[in-house]
Design a protein around this motif. Structure first.
Motif, short mmCIF file in Angstrom:
data_model
loop_
_atom_site.label_atom_id
_atom_site.label_comp_id
_atom_site.label_asym_id
_atom_site.label_seq_id
_atom_site.Cartn_x
_atom_site.Cartn_y
_atom_site.Cartn_z
N PHE A 92 0.68 -1.22 0.16
CA PHE A 92 0.14 -0.06 -0.03
C PHE A 92 0.95 1.15 0.02
CE2 PHE A 92 -2.73 -3.18 2.30
CZ PHE A 92 -3.47 -3.47 1.30
N VAL A 95 0.79 4.32 3.12
CA VAL A 95 1.03 3.95 4.45
C VAL A 95 2.62 3.56 4.35
CG1 VAL A 95 -1.24 3.65 4.98
CG2 VAL A 95 0.33 1.63 4.43
N GLU A 99 3.35 0.17 8.67
CA GLU A 99 2.05 0.03 8.86
C GLU A 99 1.54 -1.10 7.68
OE1 GLU A 99 -0.62 1.58 10.45
OE2 GLU A 99 0.73 3.03 11.53
N ASN A 100 2.13 -1.20 6.69
CA ASN A 100 1.85 -2.13 5.86
C ASN A 100 1.63 -3.48 6.36
OD1 ASN A 100 1.47 -2.02 2.56
ND2 ASN A 100 2.91 -0.27 3.13
N MET A 103 -1.10 -3.81 9.22
CA MET A 103 -2.49 -3.83 8.77
C MET A 103 -3.29 -5.11 8.91
SD MET A 103 -3.74 -1.87 5.31
CE MET A 103 -2.72 -0.25 5.58
N SER A 104 -2.80 -6.25 8.49
CA SER A 104 -3.55 -7.47 8.29
C SER A 104 -4.09 -8.12 9.81
CB SER A 104 -3.05 -8.56 7.28
OG SER A 104 -3.66 -7.97 5.99
N LYS A 107 -6.37 -5.88 11.53
CA LYS A 107 -7.84 -5.92 10.95
C LYS A 107 -8.39 -7.51 11.14
CE LYS A 107 -8.66 -2.54 7.28
NZ LYS A 107 -8.35 -2.17 6.13
N ARG A 113 -2.46 -2.83 18.49
CA ARG A 113 -1.62 -2.06 17.77
C ARG A 113 -0.17 -2.25 18.34
NH1 ARG A 113 -2.30 1.66 14.02
NH2 ARG A 113 -0.39 2.72 13.57
N ARG A 117 2.85 -3.55 16.14
CA ARG A 117 4.07 -2.53 15.91
C ARG A 117 5.06 -3.53 16.28
NH1 ARG A 117 5.68 2.37 13.29
NH2 ARG A 117 7.87 1.83 13.60
N ARG A 152 5.23 -8.85 5.32
CA ARG A 152 3.89 -8.69 5.60
C ARG A 152 3.10 -10.06 5.48
NH1 ARG A 152 0.61 -5.27 1.11
NH2 ARG A 152 1.25 -6.81 -0.23
#
Length: 245
Positions: A92, A95, A99-100, A103-104, A107, A113, A117, A152
């Motif tokens: 993405f 971001v 953050e890439n 994200m998953s 979500k 968070r 991180r 990721r």
């Protein structure tokens, strides 16, 4: 040995063109399978059927006990368990690298968070990019972007990783950095299916080589046997063409 992925008499057509023909094969837990063969042999189609990016016309593909193309299979749930790394990095752009990766898990898995991180930091370290957490994809080289894409995919802790020609869009000097991440994953015991033209990687890292042509696996063997005594005439020709380049 438990079977992680099983292809059973898989057929796939594009209109009148048959891309996969009665294909049967299996990948065991912890096995590294490299799929090779000439362009248009069905390699990418095959790997994309495993997470249903490509539907099949008949036959069956079972992943860790689940019929992938079964009507009751929940696709998103299935895909969280199959890490997929493409030719193009598909990050993405808007971001940061961290953050890439976060994200998953946040979500889909509901990860907090702070935990996401921390995991992103660990994964970036694993692919040699901890100093790039706050960079944006556009600031990275192709090889770095592909390593972020691997991180990721790993963030979902998948039991299997699929690689569809992960180095083919890269400049030659970046290929090695991506292959070395894949090599270390293999050494850690990750179940992997890789479509690649990198024959040295195949020779060093694969447990099993599948040679495909015209939608069929014509030969399955160890790298040593495949590279020194290929059995199928088509495989012999493929290897002699490679050597003459």
């Amino acid at each position: 040995m438990s079977t992680m992925i099983m292809f059973n008499q898989v057929n796939k057509w594009y209109g009148a063109y048959q891309a996969l023909t009665d294909l049967s094969a299996e990948i065991n837990t912890g096995e590294v399978v490299v799929v090779c063969g000439p362009s248009g042999s069905g390699k990418s189609t095959l790997i994309r059927t495993v997470n249903r990016l490509e539907p099949i016309d008949n036959g069956q593909i079972v992943f860790d006990g689940t019929d992938i193309h079964g009507s009751s299979t929940r696709l998103n749930q299935l895909r969280t368990r199959i890490g997929f790394v493409f030719q193009s990095f598909n990050l993405f752009p808007h971001v940061s690298v961290a953050e890439n990766i976060m994200m998953s898990p946040m979500k889909v898995l509901g990860m907090k968070r702070a935990e996401a991180r921390q995991q992103a930091g660990e994964l970036l370290e694993r692919v040699g990019l901890s100093h790039k957490a706050d960079a944006y994809p556009a600031q990275l080289s192709g090889g770095q972007q592909q390593r972020v894409a691997i991180a990721r995919a790993l963030a979902m802790k998948p039991p299997v990783m699929l690689f569809d020609e992960p180095t083919s869009a890269l400049d030659p000097e970046m290929v090695g950095e991506v292959l070395s991440v894949m090599r270390s994953l293999a050494q850690e015991g990750m179940t992997m299916m890789c479509v690649t033209h990198e024959m040295n990687f195949a020779r060093e890292v694969a447990d099993t080589i599948w040679f495909m042509d015209q939608g069929q696996i014509l030969e399955k063997s160890t790298p040593e046997k495949f590279f020194t005594q290929p059995q199928h005439p088509r495989a012999q020709r493929f290897l002699s063409d490679l050597r003459s380049h």
